[in-house]
Design a protein around this motif. Structure first.
Motif, mmCIF file in Angstrom:
data_model
loop_
_atom_site.group_PDB
_atom_site.id
_atom_site.type_symbol
_atom_site.label_atom_id
_atom_site.label_comp_id
_atom_site.label_asym_id
_atom_site.label_seq_id
_atom_site.Cartn_x
_atom_site.Cartn_y
_atom_site.Cartn_z
ATOM 1 N N PRO A 138 0.747 -1.281 0.150
ATOM 2 C CA PRO A 138 0.075 0.089 0.016
ATOM 3 C C PRO A 138 0.914 1.276 0.285
ATOM 4 O O PRO A 138 2.015 1.281 0.320
ATOM 5 N N ILE A 139 0.341 2.284 -0.438
ATOM 6 C CA ILE A 139 0.994 3.576 -0.605
ATOM 7 C C ILE A 139 0.164 4.548 0.391
ATOM 8 O O ILE A 139 -1.053 4.610 0.576
ATOM 9 N N ILE A 140 0.927 5.491 1.082
ATOM 10 C CA ILE A 140 0.405 6.712 1.978
ATOM 11 C C ILE A 140 0.967 7.969 0.935
ATOM 12 O O ILE A 140 1.889 8.091 0.798
ATOM 13 N N TRP A 141 -0.203 8.635 0.489
ATOM 14 C CA TRP A 141 0.508 9.850 -0.037
ATOM 15 C C TRP A 141 0.274 11.261 1.002
ATOM 16 O O TRP A 141 -0.521 11.141 1.605
ATOM 17 N N PHE A 142 1.322 11.961 0.826
ATOM 18 C CA PHE A 142 1.550 13.187 1.401
ATOM 19 C C PHE A 142 1.483 14.329 0.391
ATOM 20 O O PHE A 142 2.402 14.493 -0.672
ATOM 21 N N LEU A 143 0.386 15.205 0.603
ATOM 22 C CA LEU A 143 0.261 16.208 -0.288
ATOM 23 C C LEU A 143 0.106 17.604 0.174
ATOM 24 O O LEU A 143 -0.428 17.782 1.319
ATOM 25 N N GLU A 144 0.451 18.819 -0.447
ATOM 26 C CA GLU A 144 0.224 20.055 0.088
ATOM 27 C C GLU A 144 -0.249 20.961 -1.064
ATOM 28 O O GLU A 144 0.323 20.652 -2.175
ATOM 29 N N ASN A 145 -1.078 21.800 -0.759
ATOM 30 C CA ASN A 145 -1.530 22.892 -1.963
ATOM 31 C C ASN A 145 -0.968 24.189 -1.682
ATOM 32 O O ASN A 145 -1.249 24.819 -0.340
ATOM 33 N N CYS A 146 -0.293 24.635 -2.599
ATOM 34 C CA CYS A 146 0.131 26.135 -2.454
ATOM 35 C C CYS A 146 -0.626 27.250 -2.797
ATOM 36 O O CYS A 146 -0.670 28.034 -2.202
ATOM 37 N N GLU A 147 -1.534 27.015 -4.088
ATOM 38 C CA GLU A 147 -2.184 28.184 -4.646
ATOM 39 C C GLU A 147 -3.614 27.588 -4.984
ATOM 40 O O GLU A 147 -4.430 28.587 -5.402
ATOM 41 N N LEU A 148 -4.063 26.414 -4.720
ATOM 42 C CA LEU A 148 -5.282 26.062 -5.689
ATOM 43 C C LEU A 148 -6.510 26.422 -4.567
ATOM 44 O O LEU A 148 -6.486 26.363 -3.126
ATOM 45 N N SER A 149 -7.605 26.864 -5.231
ATOM 46 C CA SER A 149 -8.829 26.977 -4.596
ATOM 47 C C SER A 149 -9.424 25.694 -4.374
ATOM 48 O O SER A 149 -8.837 24.469 -4.692
ATOM 49 N N THR A 150 -10.462 25.370 -3.632
ATOM 50 C CA THR A 150 -10.848 24.159 -3.228
ATOM 51 C C THR A 150 -11.603 23.336 -4.337
ATOM 52 O O THR A 150 -11.491 22.280 -4.351
#
Length: 337
Positions: free
Chosen positions: A235-247
């Motif tokens: 299995p994979i765990i994703w770590f993500l972060e949002n710099c500039e995106l609207s919802t």
């Protein structure tokens, strides 16, 4: 099998700018960061692209890639740390020599995360998502940021534990420099879309969603190949972060990743604190997290120490991780196996 580089004491740091370089008015900031590294016992080699910036990039894509390729092949350079991120790293990918990457760390985040994820997916070489070079320019680092050295000095077969930060930085105060580059004023509180207690395990992959979403459907974003050839269906765990995106843009991106199969056999997704996540017509980021969690039936943890709201935990693309969230506190154990 994943290949894990190892950071030795007295290593030589290669500084190159595969995305944005440093404009002339900020050269002193870069010099200060390099001096700090030398004070810590590292040697520093800075290449030409680092000192240049025009038209949203340090140089032509091929020049940037060639410089990175040469650093990767240079036996006298042991780790590559770009000065910071930028906007147009994607232009370099077709010129990166993925067949001849040496076993050395590449450390960074933001636009650099596109290069990091591409390297790990295509080659099984672990890469380090964490601090950039210019954020190491002051006298000392906070406890969370400072862990980058310990994490990158973990040997294959060993494990390293990190904890969520005590406080995070709400906004930059460049007019008020301090011995620690970040102004940590706000109480850190990791959260979950559904439960207060979350435990997940899997191989880590991730980065800045603004840019890594553009790897979907390209030879540099073949998640299925990585699963089959390097982690044998684990299995994979994703770590993500949002710099500039609207919802809504965040939602579109996540749905695209889901439809492309990126979240198949995924044990959990973690989202960093964000300076963006702008609501659209009362559609909040909490709505995005809740919907995604319900759709793919996995835990989602958010407001973690990752990305553009510092400090950052050092996450290793390709490491096997055990993640626990309990009462707002997070624990990350990474196994280099």
């Amino acid at each position: 099998m994943i290949n894990y580089p190892f950071l030795e004491k007295g290593a030589t740091v290669g500084v190159t700018a595969p995305s944005s370089g440093v404009p002339s008015e900020l050269h002193d900031v870069l010099k200060t960061a390099c001096n700090r590294m030398e004070e810590k016992g590292y040697k520093v080699i800075i290449r030409e692209t680092t000192w240049k910036q025009d038209k949203a990039k340090s140089a032509h894509a091929k020049e940037r890639a060639d410089e990175f390729n040469r650093m990767m092949l240079d036996e006298n350079i042991h780790i590559i740390i770009p000065p910071w991120g930028g906007e147009l790293l994607i232009e370099t990918l077709e010129y990166i020599d993925f067949n001849n990457l040496q076993n050395k760390w590449v450390l960074g985040y933001s636009d650099i995360s596109m290069l990091l994820l591409s390297i790990t997916l295509k080659t099984g070489l672990a890469t380090a998502h964490g601090t950039n070079l210019v954020d190491l320019r002051e006298e000392y680092s906070d406890e969370t940021t400072a862990m980058w050295e310990s994490v990158l000095s973990t040997k294959k077969g060993e494990s390293i534990i990190q904890h969520s930060s005590k406080k995070y930085q709400k906004e930059w105060q460049h007019d008020k420099p301090t011995p620690c580059v970040f102004h940590l004023t706000e109480q850190t509180n990791w959260k979950s879309a559904l439960n207060n207690l979350v435990k997940i395990q899997g191989y880590l992959l991730g980065g800045c969603i603004d840019v890594i979403r553009h790897l979907v459907g390209t030879p540099y974003g073949d998640v299925q190949n990585f699963k089959e050839n390097y982690i044998k269906g684990q299995p994979i765990i994703w770590f993500l972060e949002n710099c500039e995106l609207s919802t809504t843009d965040l939602r579109r991106s996540l749905v695209q990743m889901k439809l492309a199969g990126w979240f198949e056999n995924c044990s959990g997704i973690m989202f960093g604190r964000s300076p963006a996540n702008t609501p659209v017509n009362n559609y909040t980021v909490e709505d995005v997290y809740k919907e995604l969690s319900e759709e793919i039936q996995i835990p989602i943890i958010y407001d973690i120490d990752c990305g553009h709201v510092p400090p950052q935990i050092t996450f290793i693309n390709g490491a096997y991780a055990e993640i626990q969230l309990e009462n707002g506190r997070g624990t990350v154990i990474q196994h280099f196996r």
